[in-house]
Design a protein around this motif. Structure first.
Motif, PDB file in Angstrom:
ATOM      1  N   LYS A  79       0.842  -1.204   0.000  1.00 51.46           N
ATOM      2  CA  LYS A  79       0.000   0.000   0.000  1.00 51.46           C
ATOM      3  C   LYS A  79       0.876   1.252   0.000  1.00 51.46           C
ATOM      4  O   LYS A  79       0.618   2.198  -0.736  1.00 51.46           O
ATOM      5  N   ALA A  80       1.924   1.264   0.820  1.00 49.18           N
ATOM      6  CA  ALA A  80       2.839   2.407   0.873  1.00 49.18           C
ATOM      7  C   ALA A  80       3.551   2.598  -0.460  1.00 49.18           C
ATOM      8  O   ALA A  80       3.701   3.722  -0.937  1.00 49.18           O
ATOM      9  N   GLY A  81       3.986   1.505  -1.086  1.00 47.47           N
ATOM     10  CA  GLY A  81       4.656   1.593  -2.382  1.00 47.47           C
ATOM     11  C   GLY A  81       3.742   2.152  -3.455  1.00 47.47           C
ATOM     12  O   GLY A  81       4.137   3.036  -4.218  1.00 47.47           O
ATOM     13  N   ALA A  82       2.522   1.666  -3.498  1.00 43.73           N
ATOM     14  CA  ALA A  82       1.560   2.146  -4.495  1.00 43.73           C
ATOM     15  C   ALA A  82       1.229   3.616  -4.265  1.00 43.73           C
ATOM     16  O   ALA A  82       1.138   4.400  -5.213  1.00 43.73           O
ATOM     17  N   GLN A  83       1.083   3.999  -3.006  1.00 44.71           N
ATOM     18  CA  GLN A  83       0.773   5.382  -2.669  1.00 44.71           C
ATOM     19  C   GLN A  83       1.950   6.298  -3.014  1.00 44.71           C
ATOM     20  O   GLN A  83       1.758   7.372  -3.572  1.00 44.71           O
ATOM     21  N   TYR A  84       3.158   5.888  -2.696  1.00 39.04           N
ATOM     22  CA  TYR A  84       4.351   6.699  -2.958  1.00 39.04           C
ATOM     23  C   TYR A  84       4.561   6.887  -4.460  1.00 39.04           C
ATOM     24  O   TYR A  84       4.858   7.990  -4.916  1.00 39.04           O
ATOM     25  N   CYS A  85       4.414   5.818  -5.209  1.00 41.32           N
ATOM     26  CA  CYS A  85       4.687   5.878  -6.648  1.00 41.32           C
ATOM     27  C   CYS A  85       3.563   6.575  -7.409  1.00 41.32           C
ATOM     28  O   CYS A  85       3.829   7.284  -8.370  1.00 41.32           O
ATOM     29  N   GLY A  86       2.332   6.365  -6.979  1.00 42.83           N
ATOM     30  CA  GLY A  86       1.175   7.037  -7.569  1.00 42.83           C
ATOM     31  C   GLY A  86       1.294   7.295  -9.053  1.00 42.83           C
ATOM     32  O   GLY A  86       1.409   6.378  -9.855  1.00 42.83           O
ATOM     33  N   GLU A  87       1.295   8.553  -9.414  1.00 44.57           N
ATOM     34  CA  GLU A  87       1.376   8.970 -10.817  1.00 44.57           C
ATOM     35  C   GLU A  87       2.810   9.182 -11.291  1.00 44.57           C
ATOM     36  O   GLU A  87       3.033   9.610 -12.412  1.00 44.57           O
ATOM     37  N   LEU A  88       3.763   8.908 -10.416  1.00 48.62           N
ATOM     38  CA  LEU A  88       5.171   9.097 -10.774  1.00 48.62           C
ATOM     39  C   LEU A  88       5.659   7.930 -11.639  1.00 48.62           C
ATOM     40  O   LEU A  88       5.075   6.849 -11.605  1.00 48.62           O
ATOM     41  N   PRO A  89       6.731   8.124 -12.371  1.00 50.42           N
ATOM     42  CA  PRO A  89       7.229   7.055 -13.258  1.00 50.42           C
ATOM     43  C   PRO A  89       8.091   6.024 -12.522  1.00 50.42           C
ATOM     44  O   PRO A  89       8.966   5.414 -13.104  1.00 50.42           O
ATOM     45  N   TYR A  90       7.854   5.848 -11.223  1.00 50.37           N
ATOM     46  CA  TYR A  90       8.648   4.934 -10.424  1.00 50.37           C
ATOM     47  C   TYR A  90       8.033   3.544 -10.392  1.00 50.37           C
ATOM     48  O   TYR A  90       6.845   3.378 -10.561  1.00 50.37           O
ATOM     49  N   ARG A  91       8.869   2.589 -10.127  1.00 53.36           N
ATOM     50  CA  ARG A  91       8.436   1.207  -9.887  1.00 53.36           C
ATOM     51  C   ARG A  91       8.877   0.851  -8.476  1.00 53.36           C
ATOM     52  O   ARG A  91       9.753   1.482  -7.921  1.00 53.36           O
ATOM     53  N   TYR A  92       8.275  -0.179  -7.926  1.00 47.70           N
ATOM     54  CA  TYR A  92       8.666  -0.607  -6.587  1.00 47.70           C
ATOM     55  C   TYR A  92       8.563  -2.110  -6.446  1.00 47.70           C
ATOM     56  O   TYR A  92       7.880  -2.774  -7.225  1.00 47.70           O
ATOM     57  N   ARG A  93       9.262  -2.619  -5.454  1.00 44.32           N
ATOM     58  CA  ARG A  93       9.141  -4.029  -5.105  1.00 44.32           C
ATOM     59  C   ARG A  93       9.181  -4.122  -3.584  1.00 44.32           C
ATOM     60  O   ARG A  93       9.744  -3.252  -2.911  1.00 44.32           O
ATOM     61  N   ILE A  94       8.601  -5.173  -3.073  1.00 47.44           N
ATOM     62  CA  ILE A  94       8.566  -5.411  -1.642  1.00 47.44           C
ATOM     63  C   ILE A  94       9.611  -6.472  -1.339  1.00 47.44           C
ATOM     64  O   ILE A  94       9.691  -7.493  -2.016  1.00 47.44           O
ATOM     65  N   GLU A  95      10.426  -6.212  -0.330  1.00 50.90           N
ATOM     66  CA  GLU A  95      11.441  -7.173   0.099  1.00 50.90           C
ATOM     67  C   GLU A  95      11.309  -7.411   1.587  1.00 50.90           C
ATOM     68  O   GLU A  95      10.862  -6.531   2.331  1.00 50.90           O
ATOM     69  N   GLN A  96      11.730  -8.568   2.000  1.00 52.64           N
ATOM     70  CA  GLN A  96      11.779  -8.854   3.422  1.00 52.64           C
ATOM     71  C   GLN A  96      12.887  -8.006   4.027  1.00 52.64           C
ATOM     72  O   GLN A  96      13.983  -7.917   3.465  1.00 52.64           O
ATOM     73  N   ASP A  97      12.605  -7.348   5.129  1.00 54.68           N
ATOM     74  CA  ASP A  97      13.582  -6.482   5.772  1.00 54.68           C
ATOM     75  C   ASP A  97      14.616  -7.323   6.510  1.00 54.68           C
ATOM     76  O   ASP A  97      14.273  -8.260   7.212  1.00 54.68           O
ATOM     77  N   ASP A  98      15.859  -6.967   6.323  1.00 57.81           N
ATOM     78  CA  ASP A  98      16.958  -7.636   7.022  1.00 57.81           C
ATOM     79  C   ASP A  98      17.265  -6.827   8.270  1.00 57.81           C
ATOM     80  O   ASP A  98      17.728  -5.694   8.169  1.00 57.81           O
TER      81      ASP A  98
END
Length: 61
Positions: A40-59
């Motif tokens: 949800k945070a990734g989708a909200q942050y990227c919104g209309e911007l030309p960014y992509r995101y991925r979710i990773e397990q935090d180390d």
């Protein structure tokens, strides 16, 4: 307990030191308690911007 992070990058600027995120990727926010909250945070942050995101397990280290 597992935590998750959101890694964001711009495909147009990859490997361009003067581009978004210095041509690399960036972790946004803090560690999220669930995969869903991170997505949800990734989708909200990227919104209309030309960014992509991925979710990773935090180390934790």
């Amino acid at each position: 307990m597992e935590k998750f992070k959101v890694v964001v990058w711009c495909e147009s600027c990859q490997d361009d030191e003067e581009g978004c995120f210095g041509g690399s990727a960036e972790v946004i926010g803090e560690a999220f308690e669930s995969w869903e909250a991170a997505a949800k945070a990734g989708a909200q942050y990227c919104g209309e911007l030309p960014y992509r995101y991925r979710i990773e397990q935090d180390d934790p280290d």
